[in-house]
Design a protein around this motif. Structure first.
Motif, PDB file in Angstrom:
ATOM      1  N   SER A  52      24.735 -44.980  -1.887  1.00  0.00           N
ATOM      2  CA  SER A  52      25.383 -43.953  -0.517  1.00  0.00           C
ATOM      3  C   SER A  52      24.511 -44.701   0.914  1.00  0.00           C
ATOM      4  O   SER A  52      24.398 -45.602   0.948  1.00  0.00           O
ATOM      5  CB  SER A  52      24.768 -42.616   0.052  1.00  0.00           C
ATOM      6  N   ASP A  53      26.162 -45.260   1.844  1.00  0.00           N
ATOM      7  CA  ASP A  53      26.383 -45.842   3.177  1.00  0.00           C
ATOM      8  C   ASP A  53      25.600 -44.319   3.804  1.00  0.00           C
ATOM      9  O   ASP A  53      25.453 -43.796   3.658  1.00  0.00           O
ATOM     10  CB  ASP A  53      27.485 -46.179   2.999  1.00  0.00           C
ATOM     11  N   VAL A  54      24.946 -45.468   4.546  1.00  0.00           N
ATOM     12  CA  VAL A  54      24.660 -44.304   5.415  1.00  0.00           C
ATOM     13  C   VAL A  54      25.044 -43.847   6.862  1.00  0.00           C
ATOM     14  O   VAL A  54      25.401 -42.694   6.884  1.00  0.00           O
ATOM     15  CB  VAL A  54      22.914 -44.780   6.346  1.00  0.00           C
ATOM     16  N   LEU A  78      20.983 -44.369  -4.403  1.00  0.00           N
ATOM     17  CA  LEU A  78      20.614 -45.862  -3.686  1.00  0.00           C
ATOM     18  C   LEU A  78      21.309 -46.024  -2.390  1.00  0.00           C
ATOM     19  O   LEU A  78      22.513 -45.692  -2.883  1.00  0.00           O
ATOM     20  CB  LEU A  78      21.244 -46.706  -5.024  1.00  0.00           C
ATOM     21  N   PHE A  79      20.710 -46.311  -1.567  1.00  0.00           N
ATOM     22  CA  PHE A  79      21.532 -46.538  -0.286  1.00  0.00           C
ATOM     23  C   PHE A  79      21.992 -47.665  -0.298  1.00  0.00           C
ATOM     24  O   PHE A  79      21.116 -48.895  -0.249  1.00  0.00           O
ATOM     25  CB  PHE A  79      20.441 -46.171   0.611  1.00  0.00           C
ATOM     26  N   ILE A  80      22.521 -47.639   0.660  1.00  0.00           N
ATOM     27  CA  ILE A  80      23.592 -49.525   0.796  1.00  0.00           C
ATOM     28  C   ILE A  80      24.262 -49.183   2.389  1.00  0.00           C
ATOM     29  O   ILE A  80      25.208 -48.940   2.244  1.00  0.00           O
ATOM     30  CB  ILE A  80      24.565 -49.979  -0.090  1.00  0.00           C
ATOM     31  N   CYS A  87      17.626 -44.767   7.846  1.00  0.00           N
ATOM     32  CA  CYS A  87      17.285 -43.626   6.762  1.00  0.00           C
ATOM     33  C   CYS A  87      16.097 -43.902   6.973  1.00  0.00           C
ATOM     34  O   CYS A  87      15.456 -42.313   6.149  1.00  0.00           O
ATOM     35  CB  CYS A  87      17.362 -44.742   5.324  1.00  0.00           C
ATOM     36  N   SER A  88      15.270 -43.950   7.514  1.00  0.00           N
ATOM     37  CA  SER A  88      13.693 -43.089   7.390  1.00  0.00           C
ATOM     38  C   SER A  88      13.434 -42.137   8.381  1.00  0.00           C
ATOM     39  O   SER A  88      12.255 -41.698   7.828  1.00  0.00           O
ATOM     40  CB  SER A  88      12.464 -44.398   8.652  1.00  0.00           C
ATOM     41  N   PRO A  89      14.199 -42.022   9.112  1.00  0.00           N
ATOM     42  CA  PRO A  89      13.855 -40.338   9.376  1.00  0.00           C
ATOM     43  C   PRO A  89      14.018 -39.326   8.765  1.00  0.00           C
ATOM     44  O   PRO A  89      13.862 -38.200   8.492  1.00  0.00           O
ATOM     45  CB  PRO A  89      14.480 -39.890  11.140  1.00  0.00           C
ATOM     46  N   TYR A  90      14.577 -39.733   7.220  1.00  0.00           N
ATOM     47  CA  TYR A  90      14.586 -38.546   5.993  1.00  0.00           C
ATOM     48  C   TYR A  90      14.343 -38.616   5.615  1.00  0.00           C
ATOM     49  O   TYR A  90      14.214 -37.729   4.848  1.00  0.00           O
ATOM     50  CB  TYR A  90      16.880 -38.054   6.171  1.00  0.00           C
ATOM     51  N   ALA A  91      13.340 -39.551   5.233  1.00  0.00           N
ATOM     52  CA  ALA A  91      11.918 -39.407   4.268  1.00  0.00           C
ATOM     53  C   ALA A  91      12.438 -39.556   3.018  1.00  0.00           C
ATOM     54  O   ALA A  91      11.935 -38.852   1.892  1.00  0.00           O
ATOM     55  CB  ALA A  91      10.978 -38.711   4.612  1.00  0.00           C
ATOM     56  N   GLU A  95      16.255 -46.155  -3.428  1.00  0.00           N
ATOM     57  CA  GLU A  95      15.749 -47.311  -2.860  1.00  0.00           C
ATOM     58  C   GLU A  95      17.080 -48.290  -2.179  1.00  0.00           C
ATOM     59  O   GLU A  95      18.056 -47.711  -1.715  1.00  0.00           O
ATOM     60  CB  GLU A  95      15.898 -48.307  -4.307  1.00  0.00           C
ATOM     61  N   ILE A  96      16.742 -48.698  -0.538  1.00  0.00           N
ATOM     62  CA  ILE A  96      17.558 -49.235  -0.291  1.00  0.00           C
ATOM     63  C   ILE A  96      17.888 -50.502   0.331  1.00  0.00           C
ATOM     64  O   ILE A  96      16.957 -51.587   0.216  1.00  0.00           O
ATOM     65  CB  ILE A  96      16.960 -48.672   1.543  1.00  0.00           C
ATOM     66  N   PHE A  97      19.035 -50.905  -0.458  1.00  0.00           N
ATOM     67  CA  PHE A  97      19.385 -52.124   0.621  1.00  0.00           C
ATOM     68  C   PHE A  97      20.786 -52.449   1.237  1.00  0.00           C
ATOM     69  O   PHE A  97      21.262 -51.740   1.791  1.00  0.00           O
ATOM     70  CB  PHE A  97      21.250 -52.863  -0.816  1.00  0.00           C
TER      71      PHE A  97
END
Length: 117
Positions: A52-54, A78-80, A87-91, A95-97
């Protein structure tokens, strides 16, 4: 068999990711360009992995992933994204790319998450 939900509002990136994941063993795909369509796609065919994109044109990938995981349990993610800090507020676990795509790293992460048993 590994079904992947790709949540990405840029068609060329989504197709590039499909090609990458297919070459690494993914067997089927669903696509969504916004939060609402992502949840509907997961409802129609539960994914084994979500990529997923954010930031989407409508909604966010993180909220879509949260809704899907609330409904179907822990699904690897996998977040791209160009905005990894979003991404951080959702905890959410995953993995984040950062964009632009690091194809070898994304392929390795996909294999590690999709085929871990």
């Amino acid at each position: 068999m590994c079904h992947v939900l790709i949540i990405e509002d840029e068609t060329l990136i989504a197709l590039d990711l499909e090609d990458l994941l297919q070459s690494n063993g993914a067997t089927s795909f669903s696509f969504a360009e916004n939060q609402e369509d992502a949840v509907a796609a997961a409802r129609a065919n539960r994914p084994d992995l979500i990529l997923s994109d954010v930031m989407l044109t409508e909604g966010t990938g993180t909220l879509a992933v949260r809704a899907i995981r609330d409904a179907y349990g822990p699904i690897p993610v996998l977040f791209i994204t160009a905005t990894p800090e979003a991404c951080s507020p959702y905890a959410l676990p995953g993995e984040i790319f950062r964009k632009p795509l690091d194809r070898p790293a994304i392929g390795a992460a996909f294999c590690r998450l999709a085929f871990a048993a």
